[in-house]
Design an enzyme around this catalytic site. Structure first.
Site, short mmCIF file in Angstrom:
data_model
loop_
_atom_site.label_atom_id
_atom_site.label_comp_id
_atom_site.label_asym_id
_atom_site.label_seq_id
_atom_site.Cartn_x
_atom_site.Cartn_y
_atom_site.Cartn_z
N VAL A 100 0.80 -1.55 -0.37
CA VAL A 100 0.08 0.12 -0.02
C VAL A 100 1.11 0.97 0.10
CG1 VAL A 100 -2.46 1.57 1.31
CG2 VAL A 100 -1.79 -0.64 1.42
N CYS A 101 0.62 1.88 -1.11
CA CYS A 101 1.50 3.72 -1.19
C CYS A 101 2.52 3.28 -1.26
CB CYS A 101 0.76 4.10 0.07
SG CYS A 101 0.82 6.14 -0.19
N THR A 102 3.60 3.82 -0.04
CA THR A 102 5.08 3.85 -0.24
C THR A 102 5.76 2.10 0.18
OG1 THR A 102 5.24 4.66 2.01
CG2 THR A 102 5.01 6.18 0.16
N THR A 120 3.29 3.38 -7.14
CA THR A 120 3.18 4.14 -5.56
C THR A 120 2.83 5.59 -5.58
OG1 THR A 120 4.33 3.95 -3.62
CG2 THR A 120 5.13 5.36 -5.18
N ALA A 153 -1.75 3.56 -5.35
CA ALA A 153 -0.41 3.95 -5.06
C ALA A 153 -0.84 4.36 -3.89
CB ALA A 153 -1.26 5.04 -6.03
#
Length: 311
Positions: A100-102, A120, A153
């Protein structure tokens, strides 16, 4: 029953756990225990998140999970060796590994994204590509599935990723029902843009902004460089140079992105036929539009329309 494990690095962003709600609601919607959810860290015990609250975790060592989901930090930072070692081991045992994300940066540090298509948060996409040059970073995707590696992202798109995992496991009907219960009005396909094309282009001068507005309002036209240069009151050469400098894209590429965004919205939200949409947005024929959709979204227009209607 499929075991879902969330790996929580120290300082993880709490929004990353929102994806757990999708699996929880999959259980209640199906009226059976499809998923078991657990929170893990390398040593086990309480892990403090970015907001200062602690979440109790289990030790990840030699845990066999169906799906391992790595939560991200507010901004990328180096990860401790123990966490990376446990991540590598758990990923080898798991059927799927996601971020998830970073969290994608943790996958990169663990050597899991070389040669993979990943995404990301758009703020950190360039840094991800620079830090892990062997990865194929796409900064404009909400989530990407490349084999056993799934990446998403921004933090909220972890929900989209979770719905994509549910759809892969149990079908689109269950995923759509869960999305409705989550009040996610549209279960976004993985290929959907993280932000609008006009915002992405970010023109600064009035003349280039005027050109973009003109182009958006006249997508059914040819929109040649000469035509757009006339709107900007510049020569074609001056216009191309100014446009690329301000937006970071040559005019032809930017116009294709505008056409794609308009065509996708019409596909998902209108009752126009695919042929009519191709004409209205300047693709001329459906085959040309289909190829553009496959390049950008990984799905043809008919599939995106069907997914939108199911949601």
């Amino acid at each position: 029953m499929l075991k879902i494990g969330f790996l929580l690095p120290p300082g993880f962003q709490i929004m990353g756990l929102a994806a757990a709600s999708a699996f929880e609601l999959a259980n209640t919607t199906a009226r059976e225990r499809l998923y078991d959810i657990g929170f893990f860290s390398a040593p086990g015990g309480p892990v403090v998140n970015s907001f200062g609250a602690a979440v109790e975790t289990q030790a990840l060592a030699r845990r066999r999970l169906d799906t391992l989901i790595v939560c991200g930090l507010v901004s990328p930072a180096p990860t401790d060796r123990q966490t990376l070692d446990r991540l590598r081991s758990a990923s080898r045992l798991a059927r799927r590994t996601a971020s998830v994300c970073t969290g994608t940066f943790l996958l990169g540090e663990a050597g899991l994204i070389d040669g993979r298509h990943v995404t990301t948060h758009w703020l950190f996409a360039r840094q991800l590509q620079q830090q892990f040059p062997a990865a194929k970073v796409d900064s404009d995707r909400i989530f990407i599935n490349d084999g056993s590696i799934w990446t998403s992202a921004g933090m909220s798109t972890g929900i989209d990723l979770a719905l994509g995992l549910i759809e892969a496991d149990y079908g689109a009907e269950l995923a759509a029902a869960v999305a409705k219960k989550l009040v996610v009005h549209h279960r976004r396909a993985g290929g959907q843009s993280q932000h609008s094309t006009l915002l992405q282009l970010g023109a600064k001068s009035d003349r280039i902004q005027r050109v973009l507005k003109y182009a958006r309002n006249n997508l059914g036209s040819v929109l040649s460089v000469a035509e757009l240069a006339a709107v900007a009151h510049l020569s074609p050469r001056q216009f191309s140079r100014a446009f690329t400098t301000e937006t970071g894209q040559p005019p032809a590429k930017a116009i294709e992105h505008l056409r794609l965004e308009a065509a996708r919205l019409m596909t998902e939200q209108s009752r126009h036929t695919i042929e009519e949409i191709a004409q209205e947005t300047g693709f001329i024929d459906t085959e040309r539009m289909r190829r553009a959709f496959l390049r950008a979204y990984g799905q043809p227009p008919q599939v995106l329309r069907r997914m939108a209607r199911m949601s």
